[in-house]
Design an enzyme around this catalytic site. Structure first.
Site, mmCIF file in Angstrom:
data_model
loop_
_atom_site.group_PDB
_atom_site.id
_atom_site.type_symbol
_atom_site.label_atom_id
_atom_site.label_comp_id
_atom_site.label_asym_id
_atom_site.label_seq_id
_atom_site.Cartn_x
_atom_site.Cartn_y
_atom_site.Cartn_z
ATOM 1 N N LYS B 79 0.844 -1.202 0.000
ATOM 2 C CA LYS B 79 0.000 0.000 0.000
ATOM 3 C C LYS B 79 0.876 1.247 0.000
ATOM 4 O O LYS B 79 1.901 1.291 0.703
ATOM 5 C CB LYS B 79 -0.898 -0.031 1.241
ATOM 6 C CG LYS B 79 -1.951 1.057 1.307
ATOM 7 C CD LYS B 79 -2.815 0.883 2.561
ATOM 8 C CE LYS B 79 -3.928 1.901 2.643
ATOM 9 N NZ LYS B 79 -4.751 1.735 3.881
ATOM 10 N N SER B 154 -9.739 1.658 2.887
ATOM 11 C CA SER B 154 -8.880 2.432 2.017
ATOM 12 C C SER B 154 -7.862 1.587 1.239
ATOM 13 O O SER B 154 -7.356 2.043 0.211
ATOM 14 C CB SER B 154 -8.132 3.490 2.825
ATOM 15 O OG SER B 154 -7.229 2.896 3.731
ATOM 16 N N SER B 178 -9.760 -0.679 7.052
ATOM 17 C CA SER B 178 -9.173 -0.484 5.719
ATOM 18 C C SER B 178 -8.471 -1.692 5.127
ATOM 19 O O SER B 178 -8.125 -1.679 3.948
ATOM 20 C CB SER B 178 -8.193 0.692 5.747
ATOM 21 O OG SER B 178 -8.907 1.900 5.797
#
Lengths: 96, 486
Positions: B79, B154, B178
């Site tokens: 990420k 997210s 997330s």
């Protein structure tokens, strides 16, 4: 619950974000609706309850004060937007 | 060799160890896969192919020397808010669009030491603030199960990449759901570890007392293998805890006879989709048929979690994001001589609307007139939510709940209404508030879209919740489901 333009602008000044008229109108509509959701907490009796900062008990950890190799000046400055020599150049802070 | 991206980590490891394939071949097959599907998924912000192939060559040299650990030579997506030295780390924000870290996050260091190969950096909601991956400053990611739908957020890029076979596994972060929510929406496994188990050093801070890094994988075994590598104390993170090293894979025996599973009624909301309810109820029946003891439990403070989180997380965010001033790094508006104007415009142009909204909300909650009513009150409610979990874990070993009350929705469906967007996080937030571990595992499809089953345990019960997930996975075929993509 409502927030007027001056309250939104005051908040924006605290957080150093320049808002457009469109942003102000949107936030004037949205922030009070979000804050209203928070009022639900008023029904909880927390009179003898201690606050929680971290969910898992966290203690300060100290290590030996030993010399280690730091980042080089070039590395530290590699992402700086405005460099002068080996210094970070900033806008004028103190006026004459 | 055909479709290597359909293999799990253990299968890839075996092939690498036997030298049936090389890491360079495996890495190239993922780069080819990215090349063929990325234009429709958009799960990456940066693909670093040359870097990956160099790491793969190094991995092959290690393997030739007989050093082939579980993750050696296997490609990962990370990420884009986890620092990778020499590779852009944007946080999905214009503010850090050109930011190149000069250090690695501890979890990246540990993955590299284990021989991992970095394919690139995953798309995400800006600074982790969002539930749909639509708040990326660059582009939205599409759900591999249906490109018109969001992948969740997210860590939406990470979930979509694993589901679409664009990475063997991914590393995400979870502040309010997330990792788990996008894992559920893309039909993969996602683990949010206990707060403090994985070092946050190099994880760009959103809400420091909630943030936690974790694995996103095709199956539970993969998840356990990665956790073994990335967990453990780190002197660079003062909140990282001293725990004995655990081989999580060793606890996966699929035996859940007599395990006490609580079903918290508050997580089965009126507003949850009927398809989600059916799939989760069916999963509970499966667990019971495997010998688990199912018992209804109550966590009465659950309904306050949403308000509690959306006061505390934005408060922490407003402090953490004060560092973006356009002076030391990041986007910088230069077209003025006035310092305050430069800072105000830098932050206005550098941050997206959701980030601005949360900074404003957090500052409001922390301001002198409202501190007691909002911030302190929410911290006290946080204590009560934690107490609720403590008492329920006296009765049961783990909790079973939906991960998300809804399946992946269409792009744009909730972007205009933050309150509606925030409400999706209702089943995942309480876990972060209490710092607990929880895993989301696929439990079927509703209208052709994946549903996630959430297994929540007490602090440091990763071995146990992973074993429950493993037992469930072994008795169903959901984790093997791969979206049909043309």
């Amino acid at each position: 619950m409502s927030l007027d333009n001056s309250e939104i602008e005051h908040l924006a000044s605290l957080v150093r974000i320049t808002l457009s008229e469109v942003d102000i109108e949107m936030l004037k509509d949205q922030l009070p609706r979000i804050l209203e959701q928070f009022e639900l907490l008023n029904e909880v009796d927390t009179s003898d309850i201690l606050p929680t900062g971290h969910a898992v008990n966290v203690e300060s950890v100290m290590r030996q004060d030993e010399l280690r190799t730091p980042l080089s000046t070039a590395e530290v400055l590699s992402n700086v937007p405005n460099v002068q020599g080996e210094h970070i150049r900033v806008k004028t802070v103190l006026e004459e | 060799m055909g479709e290597l991206w359909k293999l799990d980590l253990a299968e890839m490891h075996d092939l690498l160890k036997q030298k049936s394939i090389s890491s360079v071949e495996l890495t190239q097959s993922y780069l080819d896969r990215i090349n063929s599907v990325e234009s429709e998924i958009k799960s990456y912000i940066t693909v670093c192919g040359d870097f990956a192939l160099k790491q793969a060559e190094e991995a092959d040299r290690r393997i030739a020397r007989g050093d082939c650990q579980k993750l050696t030579g296997i490609p990962v997506q990370i990420k884009d808010l986890i620092a990778t030295k020499g590779i852009k780390t944007t946080c999905g924000s214009k503010m850090l669009e050109n930011y190149v870290p000069v250090f690695n996050a501890t979890c990246v260091e540990r993955l590299y030491e284990a021989g991992a190969v970095l394919l690139g950096k995953g798309n995400m909601d800006e600074f982790g603030m969002g539930s749909s991956c639509e708040n990326s400053a660059f582009y939205a990611t599409n759900n591999p199960w249906n490109n018109d739908r969001i992948p969740g957020g997210s860590s939406g890029g990470a979930a979509a990449a694993v589901a679409a076979g664009e990475a063997a596994y991914a590393i995400g972060s979870d502040t309010g759901g997330s990792i788990r929510q996008p894992a559920a929406m893309c039909g993969i496994v996602g683990l949010k570890p206990t707060y403090g188990l994985v070092s946050r050093y190099g994880l760009v801070a959103y809400a420091s007392s909630f943030d936690q890094i974790g694995p996103m994988t095709r199956n539970v075994q993969d998840c356990a293998a990665i956790l073994e590598v990335i967990s453990g104390h780190d002197e660079f993170d003062s909140t990282s805890l001293q725990r004995p090293a655990t081989i999580y894979s060793d606890s996966l025996n699929a035996n859940i006879k007599g395990v006490r599973l609580g079903i918290p009624e508050e997580y089965f909301l009126d507003g949850m989709e009927s398809g989600v309810r059916e799939r989760v109820n069916s999963a509970i029946e499966t667990l019971e048929s495997m010998g688990a003891m199912i018992m209804p439990v109550s966590l009465p403070t659950t309904k306050y979690a949403l308000a509690c989180y959306y006061i505390l997380a934005p408060s922490e965010c407003s402090a953490n994001l004060a560092r973006y001033d356009g002076v030391k790094y990041g986007y910088s508006y230069q077209d003025t001589d006035d310092m305050w104007e430069a800072m105000g415009v830098t932050r206005s142009q550098g941050f997206g609307m959701e980030v601005k909204r949360r900074i404003m909300l957090g500052t409001y909650a922390l301001s002198s007139g409202y501190y007691d009513a909002f911030y302190l009150k929410a911290q006290k409610v946080r204590t009560l939510i934690r107490n609720d979990f403590d008492s329920v874990f006296q009765q049961v070993d783990a909790l079973i709940a939906p991960t998300s009350p809804v399946v992946a929705f269409e792009h744009g469906d909730r972007t205009d209404d933050p309150v509606r967007m925030y409400s999706i996080d209702v089943c995942t937030l309480p876990v972060n508030i209490a710092g607990l571990p929880a895993v989301s595992v696929p439990c079927g499809l509703s209208d052709g879209l994946p549903v996630g089953l959430q297994i929540i345990g007490p602090h440091f019960s990763e071995s146990n919740i992973l074993n429950i997930a493993y037992a469930y996975e072994r008795n169903t075929e959901w984790s093997a489901s791969i979206p049909v993509m043309d």
